[in-house]
Motif scaffolding. Structure first.
Motif, PDB file in Angstrom:
ATOM      1  N   ASP A   1     -27.122  95.102 -33.944  1.00  0.00           N
ATOM      2  CA  ASP A   1     -26.832  94.415 -35.052  1.00  0.00           C
ATOM      3  C   ASP A   1     -26.152  93.228 -34.976  1.00  0.00           C
ATOM      4  O   ASP A   1     -25.186  92.778 -34.685  1.00  0.00           O
ATOM      5  CB  ASP A   1     -25.378  95.487 -35.066  1.00  0.00           C
TER       6      ASP A   1
ATOM      7  N   ASN B   1     -26.550  91.701 -41.800  1.00  0.00           N
ATOM      8  CA  ASN B   1     -25.997  91.852 -43.091  1.00  0.00           C
ATOM      9  C   ASN B   1     -25.833  90.193 -43.502  1.00  0.00           C
ATOM     10  O   ASN B   1     -25.916  89.447 -42.612  1.00  0.00           O
ATOM     11  CB  ASN B   1     -24.653  92.822 -42.921  1.00  0.00           C
TER      12      ASN B   1
ATOM     13  N   LEU C   1     -23.911  88.372 -40.943  1.00  0.00           N
ATOM     14  CA  LEU C   1     -24.524  87.985 -39.597  1.00  0.00           C
ATOM     15  C   LEU C   1     -25.551  87.040 -39.781  1.00  0.00           C
ATOM     16  O   LEU C   1     -25.914  86.101 -39.027  1.00  0.00           O
ATOM     17  CB  LEU C   1     -25.024  89.434 -39.142  1.00  0.00           C
TER      18      LEU C   1
ATOM     19  N   LYS D   1     -31.517  97.093 -47.375  1.00  0.00           N
ATOM     20  CA  LYS D   1     -30.244  97.628 -47.294  1.00  0.00           C
ATOM     21  C   LYS D   1     -29.482  97.255 -48.554  1.00  0.00           C
ATOM     22  O   LYS D   1     -29.405  96.094 -49.202  1.00  0.00           O
ATOM     23  CB  LYS D   1     -29.478  96.662 -46.222  1.00  0.00           C
TER      24      LYS D   1
ATOM     25  N   PHE E   1     -19.378 102.746 -41.670  1.00  0.00           N
ATOM     26  CA  PHE E   1     -18.694 101.615 -41.170  1.00  0.00           C
ATOM     27  C   PHE E   1     -17.394 102.335 -40.496  1.00  0.00           C
ATOM     28  O   PHE E   1     -16.413 102.186 -40.667  1.00  0.00           O
ATOM     29  CB  PHE E   1     -18.159 100.515 -42.157  1.00  0.00           C
TER      30      PHE E   1
ATOM     31  N   ARG F   1     -14.566  99.738 -39.117  1.00  0.00           N
ATOM     32  CA  ARG F   1     -13.554  99.243 -40.482  1.00  0.00           C
ATOM     33  C   ARG F   1     -12.726 100.353 -40.749  1.00  0.00           C
ATOM     34  O   ARG F   1     -11.571 100.150 -41.259  1.00  0.00           O
ATOM     35  CB  ARG F   1     -14.408  98.687 -41.421  1.00  0.00           C
TER      36      ARG F   1
ATOM     37  N   ALA G   1     -22.340 102.710 -37.950  1.00  0.00           N
ATOM     38  CA  ALA G   1     -22.234 101.057 -38.057  1.00  0.00           C
ATOM     39  C   ALA G   1     -21.035 100.545 -37.847  1.00  0.00           C
ATOM     40  O   ALA G   1     -19.989 101.700 -37.695  1.00  0.00           O
ATOM     41  CB  ALA G   1     -22.862 100.560 -39.247  1.00  0.00           C
ATOM     42  N   SER G   2     -20.771  99.222 -37.876  1.00  0.00           N
ATOM     43  CA  SER G   2     -19.270  98.821 -37.418  1.00  0.00           C
ATOM     44  C   SER G   2     -18.851  99.538 -36.189  1.00  0.00           C
ATOM     45  O   SER G   2     -17.706  99.616 -35.983  1.00  0.00           O
ATOM     46  CB  SER G   2     -18.291  98.999 -38.417  1.00  0.00           C
TER      47      SER G   2
ATOM     48  N   ARG H   1     -17.587  98.924 -32.273  1.00  0.00           N
ATOM     49  CA  ARG H   1     -16.851  97.866 -31.774  1.00  0.00           C
ATOM     50  C   ARG H   1     -16.885  98.025 -30.143  1.00  0.00           C
ATOM     51  O   ARG H   1     -16.684  96.982 -29.669  1.00  0.00           O
ATOM     52  CB  ARG H   1     -15.568  97.911 -32.163  1.00  0.00           C
TER      53      ARG H   1
ATOM     54  N   THR I   1     -26.031 101.464 -34.706  1.00  0.00           N
ATOM     55  CA  THR I   1     -26.385 100.090 -34.731  1.00  0.00           C
ATOM     56  C   THR I   1     -25.112  99.263 -34.070  1.00  0.00           C
ATOM     57  O   THR I   1     -23.796  99.455 -34.544  1.00  0.00           O
ATOM     58  CB  THR I   1     -26.626  99.433 -36.063  1.00  0.00           C
TER      59      THR I   1
HETATM   60  O1  G3P Z   1     -23.339  97.285 -39.205  1.00  0.00           O
HETATM   61  C1  G3P Z   1     -22.480  96.838 -39.951  1.00  0.00           C
HETATM   62  C2  G3P Z   1     -21.425  96.082 -39.334  1.00  0.00           C
HETATM   63  O2  G3P Z   1     -22.320  94.430 -38.994  1.00  0.00           O
HETATM   64  C3  G3P Z   1     -20.047  95.557 -39.561  1.00  0.00           C
HETATM   65  O3  G3P Z   1     -19.565  95.617 -38.225  1.00  0.00           O
HETATM   66  O4  G3P Z   1     -17.676  94.779 -36.734  1.00  0.00           O
HETATM   67  O5  G3P Z   1     -17.987  93.589 -39.146  1.00  0.00           O
HETATM   68  O6  G3P Z   1     -16.944  95.996 -39.053  1.00  0.00           O
HETATM   69  P1  G3P Z   1     -18.153  94.841 -38.188  1.00  0.00           P
END
Ligand code: G3P
Length: 214
Positions: free
Chosen positions: A6, A28, A31, A83, A129, A132, A163-164, A166, A183
């Motif tokens: 990611d 995204n 990023l 996406k 996510f 989050r 996703a998301s 950590r 990811t």
């Molecule tokens: O894949 C989604 C990701 O980029 C979001 O991650 O850590 O910003 O919540 P985050």
């Protein structure tokens, strides 16, 4: 479990690709913004490094704009996955693109019923996510568990893309909950290799080997 990286940072992707365990990449708008480059340039370069699905996100909020962007992004490389946000136009765009055989990733999914909408629109991937959700005291991995049950109940083929993520425990828990894909940032992928007993054991083996040579 399929592993995506990611990130929009190509140096990270190059490095991780040498490890042989990266199947694709997700990006995204945040990023991409961090790279200071255009989305087209970044995505094009990524497709030259990784031979797998590369998610590129649309910025438009309306259906027409999303479809126009999807068409442009699709011309970059056949591996590009469009996406789309989990909104009414996003789901409508997903259905249209799926019918055209274009791969999609419905993003910003925070509930099982949202995931159901993405599956009904025949999304290739849907991205819960989890980090989050944890941030707001909700159960991110629990969402994956519920999605797995619902998708299996109805035989939906949409893949659950955790996703998301950590930290390594998120990867473990998402895998146990039945996510098809995880990811993760480069730092998390790197951390998966680490265990103090591996380091300790290796140091001991080397020490014993060197001593036996004396
Ligand atoms: O894949 C989604 C990701 O980029 C979001 O991650 O850590 O910003 O919540 P985050």
């Amino acid at each position: 479990m399929i592993f995506f990286l990611d990130t929009g940072i190509v140096e990270e992707i190059r490095m991780a690709s040498e490890w042989g365990i990266v199947d694709g990449v997700t990006t995204n708008p945040s990023l991409i913004a961090k790279t200071g480059r255009t989305q087209k340039d970044v995505i094009k370069e990524i497709t030259s490094i990784i031979d797998g699905p590369i998610s590129a996100e649309v910025i438009s909020m309306d259906l027409k704009g999303m479809l126009r962007e999807a068409e442009e992004l699709s011309t970059i490389h056949p591996n590009v996955v469009i996406k789309l946000p989990l909104t009414e136009p996003g789901i409508a765009a997903c259905k249209i693109l799926s019918r055209q055989g274009i791969k999609t990733n419905v993003t910003l999914c925070f509930s099982p019923v949202q995931a159901l909408l993405a599956a009904k629109a025949q999304a290739t991937y849907v991205s819960p996510f989890i980090g989050r959700l944890d941030d707001v005291s909700q159960d991110g991995v629990g969402l994956i568990r519920e999605m797995r049950t619902i998708f299996d109940n109805y035989g939906f083929e949409t893949q659950i893309l955790a996703a998301s993520i950590r930290h390594p425990m998120h990867v473990r828990d998402a895998a146990l909950a039945g996510a098809d894909v995880g990811t993760m940032p480069f730092s998390v992928l790197k951390a998966l290799y680490k265990h103090p007993l591996t380091d300790k054991g290796l140091a001991q083996f080397l020490e014993d080997f060197n001593r036996s040579k004396k």
